[in-house]
Motif scaffolding. Structure first.
Motif, PDB file in Angstrom:
ATOM      1  N   LEU A 132       0.865  -1.198   0.190  1.00 17.61           N
ATOM      2  CA  LEU A 132       0.126   0.039  -0.155  1.00 17.61           C
ATOM      3  C   LEU A 132       0.780   1.139  -0.007  1.00 17.61           C
ATOM      4  O   LEU A 132       1.487   1.562   0.982  1.00 17.61           O
ATOM      5  CB  LEU A 132      -0.853   0.032   1.153  1.00 17.61           C
ATOM      6  N   TYR A 133       0.903   1.882  -1.120  1.00 18.52           N
ATOM      7  CA  TYR A 133       1.995   2.913  -1.215  1.00 18.52           C
ATOM      8  C   TYR A 133       1.204   4.356  -0.740  1.00 18.52           C
ATOM      9  O   TYR A 133       0.054   4.651  -1.119  1.00 18.52           O
ATOM     10  CB  TYR A 133       2.159   3.165  -2.777  1.00 18.52           C
ATOM     11  N   LEU A 134       1.869   5.100   0.111  1.00 18.25           N
ATOM     12  CA  LEU A 134       1.303   6.349   0.451  1.00 18.25           C
ATOM     13  C   LEU A 134       1.678   7.388  -0.512  1.00 18.25           C
ATOM     14  O   LEU A 134       1.054   8.424  -0.846  1.00 18.25           O
ATOM     15  CB  LEU A 134       1.677   6.779   1.839  1.00 18.25           C
ATOM     16  N   HIS A 135       3.028   7.190  -1.188  1.00 20.25           N
ATOM     17  CA  HIS A 135       3.516   7.846  -2.208  1.00 20.25           C
ATOM     18  C   HIS A 135       4.466   7.095  -3.033  1.00 20.25           C
ATOM     19  O   HIS A 135       5.333   6.363  -2.715  1.00 20.25           O
ATOM     20  CB  HIS A 135       4.168   9.105  -1.715  1.00 20.25           C
ATOM     21  N   GLN A 136       4.165   7.144  -4.490  1.00 18.24           N
ATOM     22  CA  GLN A 136       5.035   6.130  -5.472  1.00 18.24           C
ATOM     23  C   GLN A 136       5.692   7.165  -6.274  1.00 18.24           C
ATOM     24  O   GLN A 136       5.234   7.371  -7.315  1.00 18.24           O
ATOM     25  CB  GLN A 136       4.154   5.081  -5.677  1.00 18.24           C
ATOM     26  N   GLY A 137       6.864   7.531  -5.869  1.00 18.37           N
ATOM     27  CA  GLY A 137       7.806   8.473  -6.891  1.00 18.37           C
ATOM     28  C   GLY A 137       8.564   7.822  -7.793  1.00 18.37           C
ATOM     29  O   GLY A 137       9.236   8.400  -8.753  1.00 18.37           O
ATOM     30  N   LEU A 138       9.029   6.535  -7.482  1.00 17.09           N
ATOM     31  CA  LEU A 138       9.845   5.793  -8.072  1.00 17.09           C
ATOM     32  C   LEU A 138       9.217   4.997  -9.240  1.00 17.09           C
ATOM     33  O   LEU A 138       8.301   4.224  -9.143  1.00 17.09           O
ATOM     34  CB  LEU A 138      10.670   4.661  -7.472  1.00 17.09           C
ATOM     35  N   PRO A 139       9.564   5.503 -10.949  1.00 20.23           N
ATOM     36  CA  PRO A 139       8.807   4.921 -11.638  1.00 20.23           C
ATOM     37  C   PRO A 139       9.166   3.371 -12.021  1.00 20.23           C
ATOM     38  O   PRO A 139      10.177   3.020 -12.944  1.00 20.23           O
ATOM     39  CB  PRO A 139       9.027   5.811 -12.899  1.00 20.23           C
ATOM     40  N   VAL A 140       8.734   2.340 -11.214  1.00 19.94           N
ATOM     41  CA  VAL A 140       9.214   1.036 -11.402  1.00 19.94           C
ATOM     42  C   VAL A 140       8.271   0.293 -12.113  1.00 19.94           C
ATOM     43  O   VAL A 140       7.145  -0.274 -11.755  1.00 19.94           O
ATOM     44  CB  VAL A 140       9.553   0.553 -10.095  1.00 19.94           C
ATOM     45  N   ARG A 141       8.310   0.265 -13.394  1.00 14.16           N
ATOM     46  CA  ARG A 141       7.259  -0.508 -14.242  1.00 14.16           C
ATOM     47  C   ARG A 141       8.013  -1.234 -15.395  1.00 14.16           C
ATOM     48  O   ARG A 141       9.373  -0.927 -15.733  1.00 14.16           O
ATOM     49  CB  ARG A 141       6.544   0.505 -14.957  1.00 14.16           C
ATOM     50  N   SER A 142       7.416  -2.126 -16.027  1.00  6.58           N
ATOM     51  CA  SER A 142       7.891  -3.029 -17.065  1.00  6.58           C
ATOM     52  C   SER A 142       8.327  -2.128 -18.195  1.00  6.58           C
ATOM     53  O   SER A 142       7.665  -1.148 -18.620  1.00  6.58           O
ATOM     54  CB  SER A 142       6.922  -4.025 -17.292  1.00  6.58           C
ATOM     55  N   PHE A 143       9.295  -2.583 -18.812  1.00 10.21           N
ATOM     56  CA  PHE A 143       9.731  -1.891 -19.995  1.00 10.21           C
ATOM     57  C   PHE A 143      10.110  -2.752 -21.023  1.00 10.21           C
ATOM     58  O   PHE A 143      10.707  -3.912 -20.777  1.00 10.21           O
ATOM     59  CB  PHE A 143      10.715  -0.676 -19.800  1.00 10.21           C
ATOM     60  N   VAL A 144      10.461  -2.373 -22.353  1.00 12.63           N
ATOM     61  CA  VAL A 144      11.303  -2.836 -23.394  1.00 12.63           C
ATOM     62  C   VAL A 144      12.001  -1.795 -24.137  1.00 12.63           C
ATOM     63  O   VAL A 144      11.484  -0.769 -24.620  1.00 12.63           O
ATOM     64  CB  VAL A 144      10.086  -3.752 -24.394  1.00 12.63           C
ATOM     65  N   ARG A 145      13.258  -2.152 -24.295  1.00 12.58           N
ATOM     66  CA  ARG A 145      14.301  -1.161 -24.704  1.00 12.58           C
ATOM     67  C   ARG A 145      14.933  -1.773 -25.874  1.00 12.58           C
ATOM     68  O   ARG A 145      15.627  -2.845 -25.695  1.00 12.58           O
ATOM     69  CB  ARG A 145      15.122  -0.515 -23.768  1.00 12.58           C
ATOM     70  N   ARG A 146      14.819  -1.224 -27.071  1.00 13.96           N
ATOM     71  CA  ARG A 146      15.523  -1.897 -28.362  1.00 13.96           C
ATOM     72  C   ARG A 146      16.564  -0.910 -28.938  1.00 13.96           C
ATOM     73  O   ARG A 146      16.550   0.211 -28.757  1.00 13.96           O
ATOM     74  CB  ARG A 146      14.700  -2.134 -29.435  1.00 13.96           C
ATOM     75  N   PHE A 147      17.781  -1.639 -29.118  1.00 19.31           N
ATOM     76  CA  PHE A 147      18.995  -0.917 -29.734  1.00 19.31           C
ATOM     77  C   PHE A 147      19.554  -1.574 -30.953  1.00 19.31           C
ATOM     78  O   PHE A 147      19.522  -2.950 -31.097  1.00 19.31           O
ATOM     79  CB  PHE A 147      20.181  -0.914 -28.499  1.00 19.31           C
ATOM     80  N   GLU A 148      19.421  -0.771 -32.142  1.00 23.61           N
ATOM     81  CA  GLU A 148      19.883  -1.383 -33.293  1.00 23.61           C
ATOM     82  C   GLU A 148      21.312  -1.316 -33.322  1.00 23.61           C
ATOM     83  O   GLU A 148      22.027  -0.498 -33.013  1.00 23.61           O
ATOM     84  CB  GLU A 148      19.400  -0.113 -34.436  1.00 23.61           C
ATOM     85  N   LEU A 149      21.808  -2.527 -33.601  1.00 26.59           N
ATOM     86  CA  LEU A 149      23.195  -2.758 -33.738  1.00 26.59           C
ATOM     87  C   LEU A 149      24.048  -2.751 -35.034  1.00 26.59           C
ATOM     88  O   LEU A 149      23.097  -3.383 -35.883  1.00 26.59           O
ATOM     89  CB  LEU A 149      23.808  -4.198 -33.166  1.00 26.59           C
ATOM     90  N   ALA A 150      25.171  -2.377 -35.221  1.00 25.48           N
ATOM     91  CA  ALA A 150      25.756  -2.263 -36.672  1.00 25.48           C
ATOM     92  C   ALA A 150      26.208  -3.893 -36.798  1.00 25.48           C
ATOM     93  O   ALA A 150      26.227  -4.692 -36.024  1.00 25.48           O
ATOM     94  CB  ALA A 150      26.874  -1.543 -36.636  1.00 25.48           C
ATOM     95  N   ASP A 151      26.521  -3.818 -38.078  1.00 24.65           N
ATOM     96  CA  ASP A 151      27.097  -5.443 -38.277  1.00 24.65           C
ATOM     97  C   ASP A 151      28.320  -5.732 -37.605  1.00 24.65           C
ATOM     98  O   ASP A 151      29.090  -4.671 -37.315  1.00 24.65           O
ATOM     99  CB  ASP A 151      27.476  -5.185 -39.858  1.00 24.65           C
ATOM    100  N   HIS A 152      28.225  -6.851 -37.235  1.00 24.14           N
ATOM    101  CA  HIS A 152      29.778  -7.524 -36.507  1.00 24.14           C
ATOM    102  C   HIS A 152      29.605  -6.986 -34.960  1.00 24.14           C
ATOM    103  O   HIS A 152      30.885  -7.139 -34.561  1.00 24.14           O
ATOM    104  CB  HIS A 152      30.813  -7.501 -37.412  1.00 24.14           C
TER     105      HIS A 152
END
Length: 157
Positions: free
Chosen positions: A88-108
């Motif tokens: 039971l949060y009285l205040h929730q200031g930390l954004p702890v949520r699920s995520f997906v982060r994608r990074f495009e990589l160069a060849d090799h």
């Protein structure tokens, strides 16, 4: 005036006419604004000539809640936070949520490893250019004087 304010796309057509083989780079530039979600924040560092590090702020995530997948030319970092129904949060200031982060990589570019340190997920990358793709100097073979003189002698006979 509204048309100028509404227009956010960059026209890369002139570059297509004067460049060869850069289609993928132009597509990346055009699609750069697609990833509008800026959470979690991250840094990309260049550590050496061919070594890089991605540092992602993942405070509040355990190692078991993070997965890193290296797909074809794509690095996907997934943070799956389970919901804690009992808290039971009285205040929730930390954004702890699920995520997906994608990074495009160069060849090799390969992933050397990852570690969780002080709330940062550190992913080390290295570019390994195959030997056959590295630049090399090509020797120019000159016609030898001996071969030239034989040809002249053959013409006299």
């Amino acid at each position: 005036m509204e048309d100028v304010a509404m227009r956010t796309n960059l026209d890369l057509t002139p570059f297509y006419r004067s460049s060869i083989g850069f289609d993928r780079i132009f597509d990346l530039l055009e699609n750069a604004s697609v990833n509008a979600d800026k959470w979690p924040p991250f840094n990309i560092l260049k550590l050496g000539e061919d070594t890089y590090r991605i540092a992602i702020a993942v405070a509040g995530f355990a190692e078991s809640e993070l997965t890193i997948t290296h797909e074809a030319k794509m690095l996907v970092v997934n943070g799956a936070k389970s919901e804690d129904d009992e808290a039971l949060y009285l205040h929730q200031g930390l954004p702890v949520r699920s995520f997906v982060r994608r990074f495009e990589l160069a060849d090799h570019v390969i992933v050397e490893g990852a570690k969780l340190e002080n709330g940062l997920l550190l992913i080390n990358l290295k570019k390994e250019t195959p030997v056959e793709m590295k630049s090399r100097r090509i020797a120019i073979q000159a016609e030898t004087a001996k071969a030239a003189s034989k040809q002249i002698e053959g013409a006299k006979a």
